[in-house]
Design a protein around this motif. Structure first.
Motif, PDB file in Angstrom:
ATOM      1  N   ALA A 181       0.826  -1.216   0.000  1.00 13.74           N
ATOM      2  CA  ALA A 181       0.000   0.000   0.000  1.00 13.74           C
ATOM      3  C   ALA A 181       0.858   1.263   0.000  1.00 13.74           C
ATOM      4  N   ARG A 182       1.923   1.260   0.774  1.00 16.08           N
ATOM      5  CA  ARG A 182       2.800   2.436   0.787  1.00 16.08           C
ATOM      6  C   ARG A 182       3.436   2.663  -0.579  1.00 16.08           C
ATOM      7  N   ALA A 183       3.841   1.583  -1.230  1.00 10.56           N
ATOM      8  CA  ALA A 183       4.449   1.727  -2.549  1.00 10.56           C
ATOM      9  C   ALA A 183       3.451   2.268  -3.564  1.00 10.56           C
ATOM     10  N   ALA A 184       2.199   1.844  -3.446  1.00 13.51           N
ATOM     11  CA  ALA A 184       1.181   2.248  -4.412  1.00 13.51           C
ATOM     12  C   ALA A 184       0.604   3.630  -4.135  1.00 13.51           C
ATOM     13  N   ALA A 185       0.404   3.971  -2.866  1.00 17.14           N
ATOM     14  CA  ALA A 185      -0.352   5.193  -2.539  1.00 17.14           C
ATOM     15  C   ALA A 185       0.286   6.025  -1.438  1.00 17.14           C
ATOM     16  N   GLY A 186       1.504   5.711  -1.053  1.00 13.15           N
ATOM     17  CA  GLY A 186       2.151   6.451   0.027  1.00 13.15           C
ATOM     18  C   GLY A 186       2.397   7.911  -0.295  1.00 13.15           C
ATOM     19  N   HIS A 187       2.358   8.273  -1.576  1.00 10.84           N
ATOM     20  CA  HIS A 187       2.520   9.684  -1.946  1.00 10.84           C
ATOM     21  C   HIS A 187       1.257  10.489  -1.667  1.00 10.84           C
ATOM     22  N   HIS A 188       0.148   9.802  -1.376  1.00 10.06           N
ATOM     23  CA  HIS A 188      -1.113  10.492  -1.078  1.00 10.06           C
ATOM     24  C   HIS A 188      -1.300  10.751   0.413  1.00 10.06           C
ATOM     25  N   ALA A 189      -0.908   9.781   1.253  1.00 16.54           N
ATOM     26  CA  ALA A 189      -1.276   9.834   2.669  1.00 16.54           C
ATOM     27  C   ALA A 189      -0.287   9.021   3.500  1.00 16.54           C
ATOM     28  N   GLU A 190      -0.536   8.991   4.817  1.00 20.74           N
ATOM     29  CA  GLU A 190       0.304   8.226   5.745  1.00 20.74           C
ATOM     30  C   GLU A 190      -0.331   6.865   5.999  1.00 20.74           C
ATOM     31  N   PHE A 191       0.453   5.803   5.875  1.00 23.40           N
ATOM     32  CA  PHE A 191      -0.022   4.444   6.081  1.00 23.40           C
ATOM     33  C   PHE A 191       0.694   3.818   7.270  1.00 23.40           C
ATOM     34  N   THR A 192      -0.070   3.116   8.111  1.00 30.28           N
ATOM     35  CA  THR A 192       0.536   2.377   9.205  1.00 30.28           C
ATOM     36  C   THR A 192      -0.378   1.228   9.587  1.00 30.28           C
ATOM     37  N   ARG A 193       0.003   0.493  10.620  1.00 32.24           N
ATOM     38  CA  ARG A 193      -0.843  -0.602  11.097  1.00 32.24           C
ATOM     39  C   ARG A 193      -0.567  -0.838  12.574  1.00 32.24           C
ATOM     40  N   SER A 194      -1.595  -1.355  13.270  1.00 30.01           N
ATOM     41  CA  SER A 194      -1.450  -1.694  14.685  1.00 30.01           C
ATOM     42  C   SER A 194      -2.188  -2.971  15.046  1.00 30.01           C
ATOM     43  N   SER A 195      -2.887  -3.545  14.079  1.00 30.21           N
ATOM     44  CA  SER A 195      -3.678  -4.756  14.311  1.00 30.21           C
ATOM     45  C   SER A 195      -2.882  -5.989  13.921  1.00 30.21           C
ATOM     46  N   PRO A 196      -3.150  -7.139  14.536  1.00 30.31           N
ATOM     47  CA  PRO A 196      -2.501  -8.378  14.102  1.00 30.31           C
ATOM     48  C   PRO A 196      -2.989  -8.863  12.753  1.00 30.31           C
ATOM     49  N   SER A 197      -4.109  -8.329  12.265  1.00 31.49           N
ATOM     50  CA  SER A 197      -4.637  -8.707  10.962  1.00 31.49           C
ATOM     51  C   SER A 197      -4.132  -7.730   9.901  1.00 31.49           C
ATOM     52  N   LEU A 199      -4.893  -5.081   8.438  1.00 29.03           N
ATOM     53  CA  LEU A 199      -5.723  -3.890   8.572  1.00 29.03           C
ATOM     54  C   LEU A 199      -4.817  -2.665   8.584  1.00 29.03           C
ATOM     55  N   LEU A 200      -4.962  -1.813   7.591  1.00 29.33           N
ATOM     56  CA  LEU A 200      -4.149  -0.615   7.485  1.00 29.33           C
ATOM     57  C   LEU A 200      -4.924   0.604   7.967  1.00 29.33           C
ATOM     58  N   GLU A 201      -4.210   1.531   8.577  1.00 28.35           N
ATOM     59  CA  GLU A 201      -4.776   2.780   9.058  1.00 28.35           C
ATOM     60  C   GLU A 201      -4.149   3.914   8.268  1.00 28.35           C
ATOM     61  N   ILE A 202      -4.973   4.719   7.628  1.00 30.78           N
ATOM     62  CA  ILE A 202      -4.512   5.714   6.663  1.00 30.78           C
ATOM     63  C   ILE A 202      -4.927   7.102   7.136  1.00 30.78           C
ATOM     64  N   SER A 203      -3.938   7.975   7.321  1.00 37.58           N
ATOM     65  CA  SER A 203      -4.163   9.323   7.831  1.00 37.58           C
ATOM     66  C   SER A 203      -3.762  10.358   6.800  1.00 37.58           C
ATOM     67  N   GLY A 204      -4.117  11.606   7.073  1.00 40.29           N
ATOM     68  CA  GLY A 204      -3.762  12.694   6.181  1.00 40.29           C
ATOM     69  C   GLY A 204      -2.265  12.877   6.072  1.00 40.29           C
ATOM     70  N   PRO A 205      -1.793  13.539   5.024  1.00 43.80           N
ATOM     71  CA  PRO A 205      -0.357  13.759   4.845  1.00 43.80           C
ATOM     72  C   PRO A 205       0.276  14.416   6.076  1.00 43.80           C
ATOM     73  N   GLY A 206       1.350  13.811   6.564  1.00 45.03           N
ATOM     74  CA  GLY A 206       2.064  14.371   7.707  1.00 45.03           C
ATOM     75  C   GLY A 206       1.444  14.099   9.056  1.00 45.03           C
ATOM     76  N   VAL A 207       0.329  13.386   9.093  1.00 50.64           N
ATOM     77  CA  VAL A 207      -0.360  13.124  10.362  1.00 50.64           C
ATOM     78  C   VAL A 207       0.123  11.794  10.938  1.00 50.64           C
ATOM     79  N   SER A 208       0.609  11.836  12.154  1.00 48.88           N
ATOM     80  CA  SER A 208       1.061  10.638  12.858  1.00 48.88           C
ATOM     81  C   SER A 208       0.997  10.902  14.352  1.00 48.88           C
ATOM     82  N   LYS A 209       1.182   9.861  15.120  1.00 47.95           N
ATOM     83  CA  LYS A 209       1.289  10.055  16.567  1.00 47.95           C
ATOM     84  C   LYS A 209       2.399  11.053  16.887  1.00 47.95           C
ATOM     85  N   ALA A 210       3.521  10.903  16.187  1.00 51.72           N
ATOM     86  CA  ALA A 210       4.685  11.738  16.474  1.00 51.72           C
ATOM     87  C   ALA A 210       4.431  13.203  16.170  1.00 51.72           C
ATOM     88  N   SER A 211       3.849  13.496  14.997  1.00 49.39           N
ATOM     89  CA  SER A 211       3.696  14.899  14.607  1.00 49.39           C
ATOM     90  C   SER A 211       2.700  15.626  15.504  1.00 49.39           C
TER      91      SER A 211
END
Length: 286
Positions: A181-197, A199-211
């Motif tokens: 997913a990051r390779a295909a659409a990472g230029h659009h938004a932020e991709f991450t995951r926290s589930s054992p399945s 399941l991807l979580e997609i946030s706005g550009p530059g949005v993360s826990k850290a920022s």
């Protein structure tokens, strides 16, 4: 599992802020907060150290810690998309939304790259699903429709900002799905995951826990070097890298273990509490 193991010594000076993930980190596997952890959090805030809960959970799922808030009562939810006041009915006080056009671009890319993907849309007022998306929680009032309809300008919930887009796949390996997913659409938004399945979580550009944590700390005059952070999954990586001191739980994802210099016990063994006790020079819990 067992006692705490440190790769290196904890900070020599007391931090001003503790930032901790919830699931797999502060919470035990049954989603409870142990008495030892409650006491450690209270001791930290009594010592003048702010505690931020920083989680992928939405505001409505913060009841697991609402009873254990002491001082400021703020939490960073939805992987940084919302700042929530836990003292005021879990009210969202800041939103960093995912633009609808960006979400639709991600949907288009992922449908092409990962056939079989299904989506859910997390808005400030709740979550809405595609019919085949697995519903892990009961969400009264959820709308079930194709994601394009869920994101449409004329939808019943269009006035509620989108916090994140969720993408689920029944066949792909979770980390492989994230990389794809990051390779295909990472230029659009932020991709991450926290589930054992897968399941991807997609946030706005530059949005993360850290920022978002950085923004909150800047307002308080707190530098990264004055922050101690805890986490266990890929959605914690940026936060753990940003904080001056970071701890991976013993049960953490391999990428988190590789990215941190400190370790603590697993969530089932109160790893966060063990570090706080050491920071405050408290006697270990019996």
């Amino acid at each position: 599992m067992g006692g705490v193991t440190y790769v290196s010594a904890p900070p020599t000076t007391r931090p001003r802020l503790i930032a901790t993930d919830l699931d797999g980190t502060l919470l035990r596997d049954d989603k409870s907060v142990s008495r030892r952890t409650v006491e450690a959090l209270a001791a930290a805030e009594e010592a003048g150290i702010e505690v931020f809960f920083v989680t992928g959970r939405p505001a409505r799922w913060m009841d697991v810690v609402s009873d254990h808030v002491h001082g400021h009562g703020l939490a960073i939810c939805a992987n940084g998309a919302a700042v929530v006041d836990l003292h005021r009915g879990r009210r969202i006080v800041r939103v960093r939304e995912l633009p609808v056009g960006t979400a639709l671009a991600v949907v288009e890319e992922l449908r092409s790259t990962a056939p079989g993907v299904t989506f859910a849309v997390e808005r400030t007022g709740g979550i809405h699903y595609e019919p085949r998306y697995p519903q892990f929680h009961l969400d009264p009032g959820a709308l079930h429709a194709p994601v394009e309809k869920l994101l449409a300008e004329g939808s019943d919930f269009a006035d509620q900002p989108v916090l994140k887009l969720l993408a689920h796949h029944t066949e792909l390996v979770p980390d492989d799905f994230l990389a794809l997913a990051r390779a295909a659409a990472g230029h659009h938004a932020e991709f991450t995951r926290s589930s054992p399945s897968a399941l991807l979580e997609i946030s706005g550009p530059g949005v993360s826990k850290a920022s978002t944590l950085a923004l909150c700390c800047e307002r308080r005059g707190v530098s990264p070097q004055e922050v101690v952070a805890f986490g266990d999954m890929p959605n914690d990586l940026e936060m753990l890298s940003w904080a001056g001191t970071s701890y991976a739980m013993a049960n953490a994802h391999p990428a988190v273990l590789a990215a941190t210099t400190h370790r603590t016990a697993a969530n089932e063994d109160d790893g966060v509490a063990a570090v706080i006790e050491r920071l405050l020079e408290l006697p270990p819990a019996g």
